[in-house]
Every structure is written in C-alpha cells, then in structure tokens.
Design a protein around this motif. Structure first.
Motif, PDB file in Angstrom:
ATOM      1  N   LEU A  52     -12.661  -1.277  -1.516  1.00 15.71           N
ATOM      2  CA  LEU A  52     -11.489  -2.125  -1.221  1.00 15.71           C
ATOM      3  C   LEU A  52     -10.713  -1.652   0.015  1.00 15.71           C
ATOM      4  CD1 LEU A  52     -10.006  -2.774  -4.790  1.00 15.71           C
ATOM      5  CD2 LEU A  52     -11.423  -4.310  -3.419  1.00 15.71           C
ATOM      6  N   GLU A  95      -9.511  -6.274  -9.082  1.00 12.41           N
ATOM      7  CA  GLU A  95     -10.533  -5.537  -8.336  1.00 12.41           C
ATOM      8  C   GLU A  95     -10.340  -4.027  -8.402  1.00 12.41           C
ATOM      9  OE1 GLU A  95      -8.844  -8.136  -7.226  1.00 12.41           O
ATOM     10  OE2 GLU A  95     -10.389  -9.656  -6.920  1.00 12.41           O
ATOM     11  N   CYS A  96      -9.161  -3.550  -8.832  1.00 17.55           N
ATOM     12  CA  CYS A  96      -8.902  -2.111  -8.873  1.00 17.55           C
ATOM     13  C   CYS A  96      -9.481  -1.503 -10.145  1.00 17.55           C
ATOM     14  CB  CYS A  96      -7.402  -1.849  -8.778  1.00 17.55           C
ATOM     15  SG  CYS A  96      -6.778  -2.194  -7.104  1.00 17.55           S
ATOM     16  N   PHE A 119      -5.879 -11.859   1.116  1.00 19.07           N
ATOM     17  CA  PHE A 119      -6.873 -10.780   1.188  1.00 19.07           C
ATOM     18  C   PHE A 119      -7.837 -10.766  -0.001  1.00 19.07           C
ATOM     19  CE2 PHE A 119      -3.002  -8.840   3.345  1.00 19.07           C
ATOM     20  CZ  PHE A 119      -3.373  -9.319   4.589  1.00 19.07           C
ATOM     21  N   GLY A 120      -7.742 -11.785  -0.869  1.00 17.03           N
ATOM     22  CA  GLY A 120      -8.694 -11.848  -1.967  1.00 17.03           C
ATOM     23  C   GLY A 120      -8.482 -10.767  -3.013  1.00 17.03           C
ATOM     24  N   LEU A 121      -7.224 -10.530  -3.371  1.00 15.42           N
ATOM     25  CA  LEU A 121      -6.911  -9.636  -4.490  1.00 15.42           C
ATOM     26  C   LEU A 121      -6.476 -10.524  -5.656  1.00 15.42           C
ATOM     27  CD1 LEU A 121      -4.871  -6.976  -2.476  1.00 15.42           C
ATOM     28  CD2 LEU A 121      -7.145  -6.631  -3.488  1.00 15.42           C
ATOM     29  N   THR A 157       0.853  -1.187   0.000  1.00 17.10           N
ATOM     30  CA  THR A 157       0.000   0.000   0.000  1.00 17.10           C
ATOM     31  C   THR A 157       0.888   1.236   0.000  1.00 17.10           C
ATOM     32  OG1 THR A 157      -1.715  -1.191   1.182  1.00 17.10           O
ATOM     33  CG2 THR A 157      -1.799   1.200   1.314  1.00 17.10           C
ATOM     34  N   PRO A 181     -10.846  -1.973   3.262  1.00 18.17           N
ATOM     35  CA  PRO A 181     -10.365  -2.946   4.267  1.00 18.17           C
ATOM     36  C   PRO A 181      -9.195  -3.791   3.747  1.00 18.17           C
ATOM     37  CG  PRO A 181     -12.772  -2.933   4.176  1.00 18.17           C
ATOM     38  CD  PRO A 181     -12.293  -2.107   3.003  1.00 18.17           C
ATOM     39  N   LYS A 182      -9.240  -4.171   2.461  1.00 23.12           N
ATOM     40  CA  LYS A 182      -8.140  -4.947   1.881  1.00 23.12           C
ATOM     41  C   LYS A 182      -6.870  -4.102   1.748  1.00 23.12           C
ATOM     42  CE  LYS A 182     -11.210  -8.051  -0.661  1.00 23.12           C
ATOM     43  NZ  LYS A 182     -11.394  -8.890  -1.838  1.00 23.12           N
ATOM     44  N   LYS A 224      -0.107 -12.013  -0.042  1.00 20.26           N
ATOM     45  CA  LYS A 224      -1.191 -11.079   0.279  1.00 20.26           C
ATOM     46  C   LYS A 224      -2.341 -11.167  -0.716  1.00 20.26           C
ATOM     47  CE  LYS A 224       1.951  -7.584   1.513  1.00 20.26           C
ATOM     48  NZ  LYS A 224       2.217  -6.186   1.892  1.00 20.26           N
ATOM     49  N   LYS A 269      -5.345  -3.942   5.214  1.00 15.36           N
ATOM     50  CA  LYS A 269      -4.701  -5.221   5.554  1.00 15.36           C
ATOM     51  C   LYS A 269      -3.399  -5.398   4.771  1.00 15.36           C
ATOM     52  CE  LYS A 269      -9.043  -7.534   6.642  1.00 15.36           C
ATOM     53  NZ  LYS A 269     -10.128  -8.282   5.991  1.00 15.36           N
ATOM     54  N   THR A 270      -3.413  -4.995   3.506  1.00 11.85           N
ATOM     55  CA  THR A 270      -2.196  -5.075   2.683  1.00 11.85           C
ATOM     56  C   THR A 270      -1.084  -4.217   3.283  1.00 11.85           C
ATOM     57  OG1 THR A 270      -3.486  -5.529   0.686  1.00 11.85           O
ATOM     58  CG2 THR A 270      -1.279  -4.628   0.367  1.00 11.85           C
TER      59      THR A 270
END
Lengths: 177, 177
Positions: free
Chosen positions: A77, A115-116, A98-100, A34, A79-80, A94, A83-84
């Motif tokens: 996104l 997802e971005c 985290f489901g990316l 991040t 929360p992800k 990751k 977490k990242t």
C-alpha cells in the motif's frame, strides 16, 4: 474477514514504528491521513501517544470527536500511503481518490480501512498536551487483524518519501515483553 | 570519529521507530537501558517523547538529572541490546558487562555509546506527563553520527525478543518532509 485481535497484543503492531494511516469522521464525512509520529505508552489497556499537526485537516475532527482508527498498511500500500500523505481532506475524498475502502468500525464512527492488515479503534483518553505539542494519548478499545495477510511487511519513514521496508526477522532470547 | 549531525536531520533517525539505547548518569555512575517506546514530537528544535517505566533503574536518574543520551544501534549490536534490556543497572555495570564503550558527551553528563552509529544528547524539556504515564518530552541539543557506519540497518521490536531488521529502502515521490 477481519478477526478480532487481543488488546494485549496491540503493542506488537505499533512498537516497531510502522507508518500508519489514521481515520477520523466528522459531520458524516470520513477522512484519512498518514502518520509516523506515534508510540506505545501502556501495554493494556493499550495506550498510544501520537502527534497530529494542526496543519492536518484531521486535527480538528480528532480534537472535536475524540475518536479515530489507526490502520496499519503493508508495503504493497506504500504508493497509496504516500498519496494520502501528500493531499488534504479539505480538497478531496482520499478514500475514493486512492482506492482505500472504508469499513464500519464496531465502537467508533471513523472507519476501518479494508486493505490494511490491522485496524485499531481508538478514543482520545488524554488531551492535556494537545495545546502545547498536538500530542494526543489514545486508548485502543478494539483491535482487528486480517488473517489473510500473512507476515505483512511494514514501512518506516526516513524522510522525504524514503522508507525502510521490513527485512528479515531475528529472534533473540529475551525477558523483554 | 563521531561527526556532528544537523539537528534538522534528527527526526530521520527516530521517526522510523528503531530500538534505541538510553544512557543516564547519576552520582558519577552511568547506566544504559533499552527502549522502544519513543516518537518525534517536533522537527526543530527536535523534541522526542519517550516512556521510561518506573521499573527501570534509569527512571530515577532521568527524573532527577533531566539529562540522557539516545544512542541508535545497528543490527550487529542486537545481542548487546537484548542483554542490556534483560538486566538492570541496579545489579551490574552494563557497559563493562556487555562491551559498550562510554564516550563523554559535549553538553550532558550521560555518555555517548561509541559502538552506536548515532548519539543524541538530550535534556528533559517537559515532565508534565511523567507522573501519569512515565512520559518524558526530551529536547535533542546535540547530535552525532558515525560516518564510518554506512547504511546501518536498525532493528524494530515485535515483542519477546523478535525483531524486524531493516530491509530494502524504497523511494516514493513525496511532499512529506
């Protein structure tokens, strides 16, 4: 799914200062961090400066491979994204944790993030200030936008997990590009 | 009126990517420009990178005097911010023309701007990338905040006079500073 975006419009994504994700790849393994410390340097070809701390596992991969992807997440996104930012690629995958979803890029080894709403394929174009400030100058060589995500709202970090979410848009008569 | 702000908190103002005003002073004359291309480089002492185009009248003053003030406006100043960006100090006194009030700074010659909710006194600490990219690294040596402006909403430029205004704030559990 992702549509190519003109390189002349890349600054409109990064100039507003959103929190972004940065992917790297080294020895067949991708990672994601991040990042909030970035700015535009030139319109076209788009140059972007960013600071990647040596404390980040991504630093060595970026420095060695000179490639990355800047992926721009919308608020859903958040929360992800946090977490990242709170974990290290030294310890976990990751993307999986985290489901990316990593998606192959066209011109660099690091993946896009499905997802971005925007993904920017970048090469390091100048490493002169890396030793002094961990400051990389990147050139965006290919840009992607997800047309299915309409008017995405980005997040802006104020420190310690506090973020401003994009609110209303205003339009003023301007000669500024 | 303005209260001193701890240098350790400066990044919380600039990391979110607001449009800012940048003041300079040369030969007894102050000037102000609008800027969106800036980023944090170090927490403390706070280092900030920014790009000031050679097309801006402010460039020569910043390069020669190595001093500036970064002033952070809230959305209510947006019309003045755009007018400042659309005109040049070559032609007019923008403070007078647009009703921005210069206030003496403590440690640099360029003025603070009274209407802005935060003002950062800066010295150029590194000009190594000025010739190549017009990229200055600034050190913030003194910071001021206006406690009368509560929860100021900043603006984020998306190009051509379109701005996102800060919306709701969210707080997520984070280990990020």
């Amino acid at each position: 799914m992702m549509k190519e975006l003109s390189l002349s419009k890349v600054y409109q994504l990064l100039e507003p200062g959103p929190v972004v994700l940065l992917t790297t790849a080294r020895k067949g393994r991708a990672n994601v961090m991040t990042m909030s410390w970035h700015m535009m340097v030139e319109f076209e070809p788009p140059l972007v400066a960013c600071v990647v701390s040596g404390a980040n596992h991504s630093f060595a991969a970026l420095h060695a491979t000179r490639e990355c992807v800047i992926a721009v997440p919308s608020v859903r996104l958040a929360p992800k994204v946090v977490k990242t930012g709170n974990s290290s690629g030294r310890d976990i995958d990751k993307f999986e944790a985290f489901g990316l979803t990593p998606v192959p890029a066209a011109q660099v080894a690091p993946p896009l993030i499905d997802e971005c709403f925007a993904n920017l394929e970048c090469k390091v174009s100048d490493a002169a200030l890396v030793n002094k400030y961990n400051l990389f100058v990147l050139e965006v060589i290919k840009a992607w936008i997800d047309p299915a995500q309409k008017n995405p709202k980005t997040i802006h970090h104020h420190g310690y997990g506090k973020f401003a979410v994009d609110g209303r848009m205003i339009k003023l008569k301007s000669r500024m590009r």
